[in-house]
Design a protein around this motif. Structure first.
Motif, PDB file in Angstrom:
ATOM      1  N   VAL A 146       0.932  -1.082   0.148  1.00 21.64           N
ATOM      2  CA  VAL A 146       0.115   0.040  -0.025  1.00 21.64           C
ATOM      3  C   VAL A 146       0.906   1.307   0.109  1.00 21.64           C
ATOM      4  O   VAL A 146       2.130   1.391   0.878  1.00 21.64           O
ATOM      5  N   PRO A 147       0.620   2.044  -0.737  1.00 24.41           N
ATOM      6  CA  PRO A 147       1.705   3.482  -1.037  1.00 24.41           C
ATOM      7  C   PRO A 147       1.388   4.380   0.141  1.00 24.41           C
ATOM      8  O   PRO A 147       2.172   5.453   0.116  1.00 24.41           O
ATOM      9  N   PHE A 148       0.667   4.221   1.152  1.00 25.62           N
ATOM     10  CA  PHE A 148       0.042   5.070   2.149  1.00 25.62           C
ATOM     11  C   PHE A 148       0.262   4.209   3.448  1.00 25.62           C
ATOM     12  O   PHE A 148      -0.099   3.181   3.469  1.00 25.62           O
ATOM     13  N   VAL A 149       0.552   5.267   4.502  1.00 25.94           N
ATOM     14  CA  VAL A 149       0.325   4.587   5.828  1.00 25.94           C
ATOM     15  C   VAL A 149      -1.204   4.716   6.284  1.00 25.94           C
ATOM     16  O   VAL A 149      -1.766   5.527   5.818  1.00 25.94           O
ATOM     17  N   ALA A 150      -1.282   4.031   7.514  1.00 24.90           N
ATOM     18  CA  ALA A 150      -2.668   4.262   8.068  1.00 24.90           C
ATOM     19  C   ALA A 150      -3.208   5.756   8.295  1.00 24.90           C
ATOM     20  O   ALA A 150      -2.315   6.399   8.689  1.00 24.90           O
ATOM     21  N   ARG A 151      -4.424   5.837   8.021  1.00 28.73           N
ATOM     22  CA  ARG A 151      -5.098   7.172   8.212  1.00 28.73           C
ATOM     23  C   ARG A 151      -6.080   7.029   9.338  1.00 28.73           C
ATOM     24  O   ARG A 151      -6.446   5.974   9.927  1.00 28.73           O
ATOM     25  N   ARG A 152      -6.191   8.448  10.200  1.00 24.63           N
ATOM     26  CA  ARG A 152      -6.863   8.188  11.216  1.00 24.63           C
ATOM     27  C   ARG A 152      -8.368   7.947  10.859  1.00 24.63           C
ATOM     28  O   ARG A 152      -8.936   8.156   9.668  1.00 24.63           O
ATOM     29  N   GLU A 153      -9.064   7.188  11.724  1.00 19.55           N
ATOM     30  CA  GLU A 153     -10.648   6.623  11.498  1.00 19.55           C
ATOM     31  C   GLU A 153     -11.512   7.767  11.235  1.00 19.55           C
ATOM     32  O   GLU A 153     -12.370   7.635  10.266  1.00 19.55           O
ATOM     33  N   ASP A 154     -11.242   8.710  11.872  1.00 20.37           N
ATOM     34  CA  ASP A 154     -12.135  10.043  11.662  1.00 20.37           C
ATOM     35  C   ASP A 154     -12.107  10.732  10.386  1.00 20.37           C
ATOM     36  O   ASP A 154     -13.077  11.519  10.136  1.00 20.37           O
ATOM     37  N   SER A 155     -11.212  10.423   9.649  1.00 23.99           N
ATOM     38  CA  SER A 155     -11.040  10.873   8.297  1.00 23.99           C
ATOM     39  C   SER A 155     -11.736  10.176   7.188  1.00 23.99           C
ATOM     40  O   SER A 155     -11.724  10.676   6.024  1.00 23.99           O
ATOM     41  N   LEU A 156     -12.302   9.187   7.565  1.00 27.21           N
ATOM     42  CA  LEU A 156     -12.983   8.241   6.578  1.00 27.21           C
ATOM     43  C   LEU A 156     -14.398   8.050   7.255  1.00 27.21           C
ATOM     44  O   LEU A 156     -14.972   7.170   7.214  1.00 27.21           O
ATOM     45  N   ALA A 157     -14.891   8.917   7.763  1.00 25.03           N
ATOM     46  CA  ALA A 157     -16.484   8.835   8.390  1.00 25.03           C
ATOM     47  C   ALA A 157     -17.448   8.841   7.596  1.00 25.03           C
ATOM     48  O   ALA A 157     -18.450   8.331   7.868  1.00 25.03           O
ATOM     49  N   ASP A 158     -17.322   9.423   6.392  1.00 26.99           N
ATOM     50  CA  ASP A 158     -18.369   9.270   5.545  1.00 26.99           C
ATOM     51  C   ASP A 158     -18.204   7.883   4.117  1.00 26.99           C
ATOM     52  O   ASP A 158     -17.070   7.762   4.004  1.00 26.99           O
ATOM     53  N   VAL A 159     -19.323   7.475   3.761  1.00 30.87           N
ATOM     54  CA  VAL A 159     -19.103   6.593   2.789  1.00 30.87           C
ATOM     55  C   VAL A 159     -18.357   6.766   1.737  1.00 30.87           C
ATOM     56  O   VAL A 159     -17.506   6.028   0.920  1.00 30.87           O
ATOM     57  N   GLY A 160     -18.463   8.111   0.968  1.00 32.42           N
ATOM     58  CA  GLY A 160     -17.508   8.610  -0.046  1.00 32.42           C
ATOM     59  C   GLY A 160     -16.346   8.546   0.338  1.00 32.42           C
ATOM     60  O   GLY A 160     -15.403   7.848  -0.543  1.00 32.42           O
TER      61      GLY A 160
END
Length: 198
Positions: A146-160
């Protein structure tokens, strides 16, 4: 280790033992497209690992596989075409409501294209042949899992945003799935670093 475990599973499934190869006999293809938009932390871990592999005697040459950029579209078409064939006679609208929202959105977008399974499979086969030609002379392909490190969960809050992230993190592994290649992800981060796979 991950490699030893993979070797054991391969031998059990196929009945063929894996022969050791001298590092000097191995030529790896560094897939340029797998590094697009790479996070700095992943780049550091990859540079460190590539240097170690080269120092061991392995040849590593850059290879461009523009076909990988078509995989997302082809994968979506094939997945939906096969799903729709499987759901023949089922109330699709009702079944869709039982799915995870991210998956539901992906399917809904692809359903609108109306691709049939045979057409999708033909596109996959054509791309796989093209990639096979480009891979000639290489022992294996190399890139970050994966070319990225993990993101904060709250940055993926919506379906889009969750759907976009889902597509992004599978970008480098999806070609192997679509083209029928085998693969392995090896952890290459150190100590306090966020997880990175090669």
């Amino acid at each position: 280790s991950s490699v030893q475990d993979t070797a054991v599973v391969f031998t059990e499934l196929t009945g063929h033992a894996i022969r050791s190869a001298a590092p000097e006999s191995i030529r790896l293809g560094l897939v340029a497209e797998f590094f697009d938009g790479i996070d700095p932390e992943v780049a550091v871990a990859m540079d460190r690992s590539i240097a170690a592999l080269r120092e061991s005697g392995m040849a590593i040459d850059e290879i461009s596989l523009p076909q990988t950029e078509q995989v997302g579209e082809v994968f979506g078409e094939l997945m939906v075409a096969e799903l729709m064939a499987e759901l023949s006679g089922v109330d699709v609208a009702e079944a869709m409501q039982t799915l995870d929202p991210v998956l539901r959105d992906r399917i809904a977008a692809a359903v609108r294209t109306g691709t049939d399974p045979e057409s999708a499979r033909a596109r996959v086969a054509q791309l796989a042949r093209s990639v096979g030609e480009r891979m000639r002379g290489f022992t294996a392909l190399l890139g970050p899992t994966v070319p990225f490190v993990a993101r904060r969960e709250d940055s993926l809050a919506d379906v889009g945003s969750a759907g976009e992230w889902n597509r992004a993190v599978g970008r480098n592994t999806r070609p192997g799935n679509v083209f029928g290649n085998c693969g392995i992800s090896l952890p290459i981060h150190r100590g306090h670093e966020l997880p990175v796979g090669l």
